[in-house]
Design a protein around this motif. Structure first.
Motif, short mmCIF file in Angstrom:
data_model
loop_
_atom_site.label_atom_id
_atom_site.label_comp_id
_atom_site.label_asym_id
_atom_site.label_seq_id
_atom_site.Cartn_x
_atom_site.Cartn_y
_atom_site.Cartn_z
N PRO A 1 4.32 8.01 -4.15
CA PRO A 1 4.23 6.55 -4.10
C PRO A 1 3.62 6.02 -2.82
CG PRO A 1 6.53 7.28 -4.14
CD PRO A 1 5.68 8.49 -4.31
N GLU A 2 3.85 6.72 -1.73
CA GLU A 2 3.28 6.29 -0.45
C GLU A 2 1.75 6.38 -0.49
OE1 GLU A 2 3.75 4.37 2.85
OE2 GLU A 2 5.49 5.10 1.77
N MET A 3 1.24 7.45 -1.08
CA MET A 3 -0.20 7.63 -1.20
C MET A 3 -0.79 6.60 -2.15
SD MET A 3 -0.24 11.77 -1.26
CE MET A 3 -2.00 12.02 -1.24
N GLN A 4 -0.10 6.35 -3.27
CA GLN A 4 -0.58 5.35 -4.23
C GLN A 4 -0.58 3.96 -3.61
OE1 GLN A 4 -1.95 5.90 -6.99
NE2 GLN A 4 -1.19 7.82 -7.82
N ARG A 5 0.42 3.67 -2.78
CA ARG A 5 0.50 2.37 -2.11
C ARG A 5 -0.69 2.19 -1.17
NH1 ARG A 5 5.41 2.92 -0.18
NH2 ARG A 5 6.28 2.36 -2.19
N ARG B 1 -5.90 -4.35 11.15
CA ARG B 1 -6.29 -3.02 11.61
C ARG B 1 -5.05 -2.22 11.99
NH1 ARG B 1 -6.83 0.00 15.89
NH2 ARG B 1 -6.01 -1.61 17.27
N VAL B 2 -4.15 -2.84 12.76
CA VAL B 2 -2.93 -2.15 13.19
C VAL B 2 -2.09 -1.76 11.98
CG1 VAL B 2 -0.75 -2.51 14.41
CG2 VAL B 2 -2.90 -3.23 15.45
N ARG B 3 -1.97 -2.67 11.03
CA ARG B 3 -1.19 -2.40 9.81
C ARG B 3 -1.80 -1.26 9.02
NH1 ARG B 3 -1.43 -7.43 6.96
NH2 ARG B 3 -0.20 -8.25 8.67
N ASN B 4 -3.13 -1.25 8.88
CA ASN B 4 -3.80 -0.20 8.11
C ASN B 4 -3.70 1.15 8.79
OD1 ASN B 4 -4.51 -1.98 6.11
ND2 ASN B 4 -6.55 -2.35 6.93
N VAL B 5 -3.80 1.17 10.12
CA VAL B 5 -3.65 2.44 10.86
C VAL B 5 -2.25 2.99 10.63
CG1 VAL B 5 -3.47 3.41 13.18
CG2 VAL B 5 -5.40 1.96 12.59
N ALA B 6 -1.25 2.12 10.63
CA ALA B 6 0.13 2.56 10.39
C ALA B 6 0.28 3.11 8.98
CB ALA B 6 1.09 1.40 10.62
N ARG B 7 -0.34 2.46 8.01
CA ARG B 7 -0.25 2.94 6.62
C ARG B 7 -0.87 4.32 6.47
NH1 ARG B 7 -1.70 -2.71 4.37
NH2 ARG B 7 0.34 -3.48 3.80
N VAL B 8 -2.05 4.51 7.05
CA VAL B 8 -2.73 5.81 6.95
C VAL B 8 -1.90 6.88 7.65
CG1 VAL B 8 -4.77 7.10 7.64
CG2 VAL B 8 -5.02 4.83 6.69
N SER B 9 -1.36 6.55 8.81
CA SER B 9 -0.55 7.50 9.56
C SER B 9 0.69 7.90 8.77
CB SER B 9 -0.16 6.90 10.90
OG SER B 9 0.69 7.76 11.60
N ARG B 10 1.34 6.92 8.17
CA ARG B 10 2.55 7.19 7.37
C ARG B 10 2.22 8.09 6.18
NH1 ARG B 10 7.67 5.17 6.20
NH2 ARG B 10 8.08 4.86 3.99
N MET B 11 1.10 7.79 5.53
CA MET B 11 0.67 8.60 4.39
C MET B 11 0.41 10.05 4.81
SD MET B 11 -2.70 8.20 2.03
CE MET B 11 -3.70 8.98 3.28
N ARG B 12 -0.28 10.22 5.93
CA ARG B 12 -0.59 11.56 6.42
C ARG B 12 0.68 12.34 6.75
NH1 ARG B 12 -5.51 9.95 10.41
NH2 ARG B 12 -7.14 9.88 8.84
N THR B 13 1.68 11.66 7.30
CA THR B 13 2.95 12.31 7.62
C THR B 13 3.59 12.85 6.35
OG1 THR B 13 3.26 10.83 9.49
CG2 THR B 13 5.21 11.97 8.67
N PHE B 14 3.59 12.05 5.28
CA PHE B 14 4.16 12.50 4.01
C PHE B 14 3.40 13.70 3.46
CE2 PHE B 14 6.40 8.48 4.02
CZ PHE B 14 7.56 8.75 3.30
N VAL B 15 2.07 13.66 3.57
CA VAL B 15 1.25 14.77 3.07
C VAL B 15 1.54 16.04 3.86
CG1 VAL B 15 -1.12 15.61 2.79
CG2 VAL B 15 -0.54 13.27 2.16
N LYS B 16 1.69 15.91 5.18
CA LYS B 16 1.98 17.08 6.01
C LYS B 16 3.32 17.70 5.63
CE LYS B 16 -0.71 15.63 9.98
NZ LYS B 16 -0.67 15.05 11.31
N LYS B 17 4.30 16.86 5.27
CA LYS B 17 5.59 17.39 4.84
C LYS B 17 5.45 18.20 3.56
CE LYS B 17 8.41 13.78 6.94
NZ LYS B 17 9.22 12.58 6.71
N VAL B 18 4.62 17.72 2.65
CA VAL B 18 4.38 18.46 1.40
C VAL B 18 3.70 19.78 1.71
CG1 VAL B 18 3.18 18.44 -0.82
CG2 VAL B 18 4.24 16.35 0.03
#
Length: 89
Positions: free
Chosen positions: A56-60, A18-35
């Motif tokens: 690649p972050e979103m695909q991952r 759960r912790v790992r997945n929350v971190a992945r989603v958060s990281r993806m959202r950060t990249f999307v916000k930058k775009v």
């Protein structure tokens, strides 16, 4: 509360995941916000560069099963279309 050893182990595994997945989603959202912020600024080159970093972050995230593949495909398509529209505007 879990009584068996296997149930206690399952609880530990679920929490780690759960912790790992929350971190992945958060990281993806950060990249999307930058775009999205680059798109709003109107800088096509910065937006394209941010998109190349985010893709690649979103695909991952989709590959790990954190978000659905079609959701990521839709989001990538829409971001790409918004970046392409910057050239004509």
């Amino acid at each position: 509360m879990a009584n068996t050893a296997s149930a206690r182990k399952r609880i530990r595994q679920n929490e780690k995941r759960r912790v790992r997945n929350v971190a992945r989603v958060s990281r993806m959202r950060t990249f999307v916000k930058k775009v999205e912020s680059a798109i709003l600024s109107g800088d096509k080159t910065a937006a394209a560069e941010a998109f190349r970093a985010a893709q690649p972050e979103m695909q991952r995230a989709a590959g790990k099963g954190v978000v659905a593949k079609n959701t990521i495909s839709r989001k990538l398509s829409r971001l790409s279309a918004r970046i392409k529209a910057l050239a004509t505007a």
